[in-house]
Motif scaffolding. Structure first.
Motif, PDB file in Angstrom:
ATOM      1  N   MET A  17       1.191  -1.228   0.198  1.00 12.08           N
ATOM      2  CA  MET A  17      -0.122  -0.074   0.043  1.00 12.08           C
ATOM      3  C   MET A  17       0.433   0.730  -0.306  1.00 12.08           C
ATOM      4  SD  MET A  17      -3.279  -1.268   2.189  1.00 12.08           S
ATOM      5  CE  MET A  17      -2.191  -0.670   3.873  1.00 12.08           C
ATOM      6  N   PHE A  18       1.926   1.167   0.674  1.00 23.40           N
ATOM      7  CA  PHE A  18       2.511   2.419   0.998  1.00 23.40           C
ATOM      8  C   PHE A  18       3.666   3.223  -0.463  1.00 23.40           C
ATOM      9  CE2 PHE A  18       6.950   4.480   1.625  1.00 23.40           C
ATOM     10  CZ  PHE A  18       6.788   5.159   2.226  1.00 23.40           C
ATOM     11  N   VAL A  19       4.616   1.606  -0.891  1.00 24.79           N
ATOM     12  CA  VAL A  19       4.872   1.850  -1.726  1.00 24.79           C
ATOM     13  C   VAL A  19       3.845   2.548  -3.313  1.00 24.79           C
ATOM     14  CG1 VAL A  19       6.416   0.696  -4.217  1.00 24.79           C
ATOM     15  CG2 VAL A  19       6.641   0.445  -1.593  1.00 24.79           C
ATOM     16  N   GLU A  20       2.536   1.842  -3.679  1.00 21.27           N
ATOM     17  CA  GLU A  20       1.855   1.666  -4.431  1.00 21.27           C
ATOM     18  C   GLU A  20       1.153   3.516  -4.696  1.00 21.27           C
ATOM     19  OE1 GLU A  20      -3.786   1.289  -5.012  1.00 21.27           O
ATOM     20  OE2 GLU A  20      -2.201  -0.411  -4.069  1.00 21.27           O
ATOM     21  N   GLY A  21       0.971   4.284  -2.616  1.00 21.07           N
ATOM     22  CA  GLY A  21       0.942   5.240  -3.278  1.00 21.07           C
ATOM     23  C   GLY A  21       2.042   5.839  -3.190  1.00 21.07           C
ATOM     24  N   GLN A  22       3.077   5.526  -2.838  1.00 16.80           N
ATOM     25  CA  GLN A  22       4.175   6.836  -3.150  1.00 16.80           C
ATOM     26  C   GLN A  22       4.186   6.649  -5.239  1.00 16.80           C
ATOM     27  OE1 GLN A  22       5.919   8.290  -1.933  1.00 16.80           O
ATOM     28  NE2 GLN A  22       4.665   8.454  -0.170  1.00 16.80           N
ATOM     29  N   ALA A  23       4.042   5.678  -5.746  1.00 16.54           N
ATOM     30  CA  ALA A  23       3.942   5.367  -6.863  1.00 16.54           C
ATOM     31  C   ALA A  23       3.212   6.650  -7.256  1.00 16.54           C
ATOM     32  CB  ALA A  23       4.479   3.719  -7.707  1.00 16.54           C
ATOM     33  N   LYS A  24       2.010   6.183  -7.031  1.00 16.59           N
ATOM     34  CA  LYS A  24       0.682   7.086  -7.807  1.00 16.59           C
ATOM     35  C   LYS A  24       1.602   8.169  -7.500  1.00 16.59           C
ATOM     36  CE  LYS A  24      -2.466   3.861  -7.580  1.00 16.59           C
ATOM     37  NZ  LYS A  24      -3.778   3.328  -6.799  1.00 16.59           N
ATOM     38  N   LEU A  25       2.360   9.225  -6.358  1.00 18.82           N
ATOM     39  CA  LEU A  25       2.573  10.163  -6.556  1.00 18.82           C
ATOM     40  C   LEU A  25       3.214  10.606  -7.207  1.00 18.82           C
ATOM     41  CD1 LEU A  25       3.156  10.629  -2.931  1.00 18.82           C
ATOM     42  CD2 LEU A  25       1.099  11.814  -4.336  1.00 18.82           C
ATOM     43  N   ASN A  26       4.122   9.735  -7.745  1.00 19.02           N
ATOM     44  CA  ASN A  26       5.209   9.791  -8.636  1.00 19.02           C
ATOM     45  C   ASN A  26       4.698   9.667 -10.386  1.00 19.02           C
ATOM     46  OD1 ASN A  26       7.210  10.547  -6.127  1.00 19.02           O
ATOM     47  ND2 ASN A  26       7.969   8.201  -6.408  1.00 19.02           N
ATOM     48  N   ALA A  27       4.387   9.427 -10.302  1.00 22.72           N
ATOM     49  CA  ALA A  27       3.808   8.932 -11.721  1.00 22.72           C
ATOM     50  C   ALA A  27       3.271  10.296 -12.203  1.00 22.72           C
ATOM     51  CB  ALA A  27       2.711   8.374 -12.031  1.00 22.72           C
ATOM     52  N   PRO A  76      10.847   7.606 -14.748  1.00 21.29           N
ATOM     53  CA  PRO A  76      10.952   6.168 -13.682  1.00 21.29           C
ATOM     54  C   PRO A  76       9.529   6.960 -12.217  1.00 21.29           C
ATOM     55  CG  PRO A  76      13.619   6.778 -14.372  1.00 21.29           C
ATOM     56  CD  PRO A  76      12.027   8.185 -15.076  1.00 21.29           C
ATOM     57  N   TYR A  77       8.208   6.159 -12.155  1.00 20.92           N
ATOM     58  CA  TYR A  77       8.509   6.440 -11.106  1.00 20.92           C
ATOM     59  C   TYR A  77       7.653   5.384 -10.115  1.00 20.92           C
ATOM     60  CZ  TYR A  77       5.076   3.007 -13.735  1.00 20.92           C
ATOM     61  OH  TYR A  77       5.091   2.122 -14.044  1.00 20.92           O
ATOM     62  N   LEU A  78       7.950   4.238 -10.556  1.00 17.22           N
ATOM     63  CA  LEU A  78       8.206   2.595  -9.599  1.00 17.22           C
ATOM     64  C   LEU A  78       9.780   2.467  -8.793  1.00 17.22           C
ATOM     65  CD1 LEU A  78       6.242   0.984  -8.490  1.00 17.22           C
ATOM     66  CD2 LEU A  78       6.757  -0.012 -10.757  1.00 17.22           C
ATOM     67  N   ARG A  79      10.520   2.511  -9.156  1.00 12.87           N
ATOM     68  CA  ARG A  79      11.509   2.119  -8.726  1.00 12.87           C
ATOM     69  C   ARG A  79      12.229   3.270  -7.852  1.00 12.87           C
ATOM     70  NH1 ARG A  79      15.491   1.823 -13.233  1.00 12.87           N
ATOM     71  NH2 ARG A  79      14.363   3.611 -14.276  1.00 12.87           N
ATOM     72  N   PRO A  80      12.117   4.748  -7.908  1.00  9.83           N
ATOM     73  CA  PRO A  80      12.309   6.022  -6.662  1.00  9.83           C
ATOM     74  C   PRO A  80      11.444   5.247  -5.193  1.00  9.83           C
ATOM     75  CG  PRO A  80      11.947   6.370  -8.922  1.00  9.83           C
ATOM     76  CD  PRO A  80      12.163   5.637  -8.963  1.00  9.83           C
ATOM     77  N   SER A  81       9.817   4.902  -6.274  1.00  4.89           N
ATOM     78  CA  SER A  81       9.184   4.277  -4.855  1.00  4.89           C
ATOM     79  C   SER A  81       9.519   3.583  -3.804  1.00  4.89           C
ATOM     80  CB  SER A  81       7.984   4.276  -5.718  1.00  4.89           C
ATOM     81  OG  SER A  81       7.529   5.768  -6.268  1.00  4.89           O
ATOM     82  N   VAL A  82      10.108   2.944  -4.463  1.00  8.58           N
ATOM     83  CA  VAL A  82      11.212   1.770  -3.354  1.00  8.58           C
ATOM     84  C   VAL A  82      11.777   2.772  -3.101  1.00  8.58           C
ATOM     85  CG1 VAL A  82      11.816  -0.044  -3.496  1.00  8.58           C
ATOM     86  CG2 VAL A  82      10.352   0.199  -3.878  1.00  8.58           C
ATOM     87  N   GLU A  83      13.418   2.816  -3.616  1.00  8.59           N
ATOM     88  CA  GLU A  83      14.585   2.900  -3.729  1.00  8.59           C
ATOM     89  C   GLU A  83      14.775   4.526  -2.373  1.00  8.59           C
ATOM     90  OE1 GLU A  83      16.044   4.215  -7.520  1.00  8.59           O
ATOM     91  OE2 GLU A  83      16.254   1.645  -8.107  1.00  8.59           O
ATOM     92  N   ASN A  84      13.561   5.129  -2.824  1.00  6.19           N
ATOM     93  CA  ASN A  84      13.928   6.579  -1.296  1.00  6.19           C
ATOM     94  C   ASN A  84      13.385   6.795  -0.681  1.00  6.19           C
ATOM     95  OD1 ASN A  84      15.771   8.127  -4.015  1.00  6.19           O
ATOM     96  ND2 ASN A  84      13.761   8.694  -5.143  1.00  6.19           N
ATOM     97  N   ASN A  85      12.810   5.157  -0.553  1.00  2.00           N
ATOM     98  CA  ASN A  85      11.939   5.491   0.566  1.00  2.00           C
ATOM     99  C   ASN A  85      12.166   4.073   1.660  1.00  2.00           C
ATOM    100  OD1 ASN A  85       9.839   7.663   0.701  1.00  2.00           O
ATOM    101  ND2 ASN A  85       9.260   6.296  -1.059  1.00  2.00           N
ATOM    102  N   LEU A  86      13.425   3.310   1.331  1.00  2.00           N
ATOM    103  CA  LEU A  86      14.598   1.988   1.621  1.00  2.00           C
ATOM    104  C   LEU A  86      13.427   1.965   3.401  1.00  2.00           C
ATOM    105  CD1 LEU A  86      17.115   1.164   0.173  1.00  2.00           C
ATOM    106  CD2 LEU A  86      14.417   0.310  -0.032  1.00  2.00           C
TER     107      LEU A  86
END
Length: 99
Positions: A17-27, A76-86
């Motif tokens: 849920m967290f990564v999905e939310g971040q990806a939606k913000l970054n997309a 990039p919208y998905l990879r930064p959603s993980v990489e920037n929030n480890l």
């Protein structure tokens, strides 16, 4: 063992849920179709839980990675959603496994 599996599933769900939310913000948004298509899914076995986050849109990978033969730059919208929030992801997992 069942209790630990439930904890792992809950942790994977929260990370998803967290990564999905971040990806939606970054997309990047043109029509909003890509952003609206981003979702997550948890896959569990007796020994592990995995979470998949992504889009079913055909062009999602082209947006993420670009396509140099056509001059399409990566956005990039998905990879930064993980990489920037480890740190936050690790904290979510730690918190859920301790409960």
């Amino acid at each position: 063992m069942i209790q630990m599996r439930q904890k792992m599933d809950r942790a994977a769900q929260k990370v998803g849920m967290f990564v999905e939310g971040q990806a939606k913000l970054n997309a990047p948004v043109d029509t909003g179709d890509l952003r609206n298509s981003i979702s997550h899914e948890v896959e569990s076995t007796e020994t592990n839980s995995k979470v998949y986050v992504g889009s079913n849109k055909e062009y999602a990978a082209t947006v993420e990675f670009g396509f140099s033969p056509k001059g399409i730059p990566a956005q990039p919208y998905l990879r930064p959603s993980v990489e920037n929030n480890l740190d936050q992801i690790e904290a979510l997992i730690t918190r859920e496994l301790k409960l």
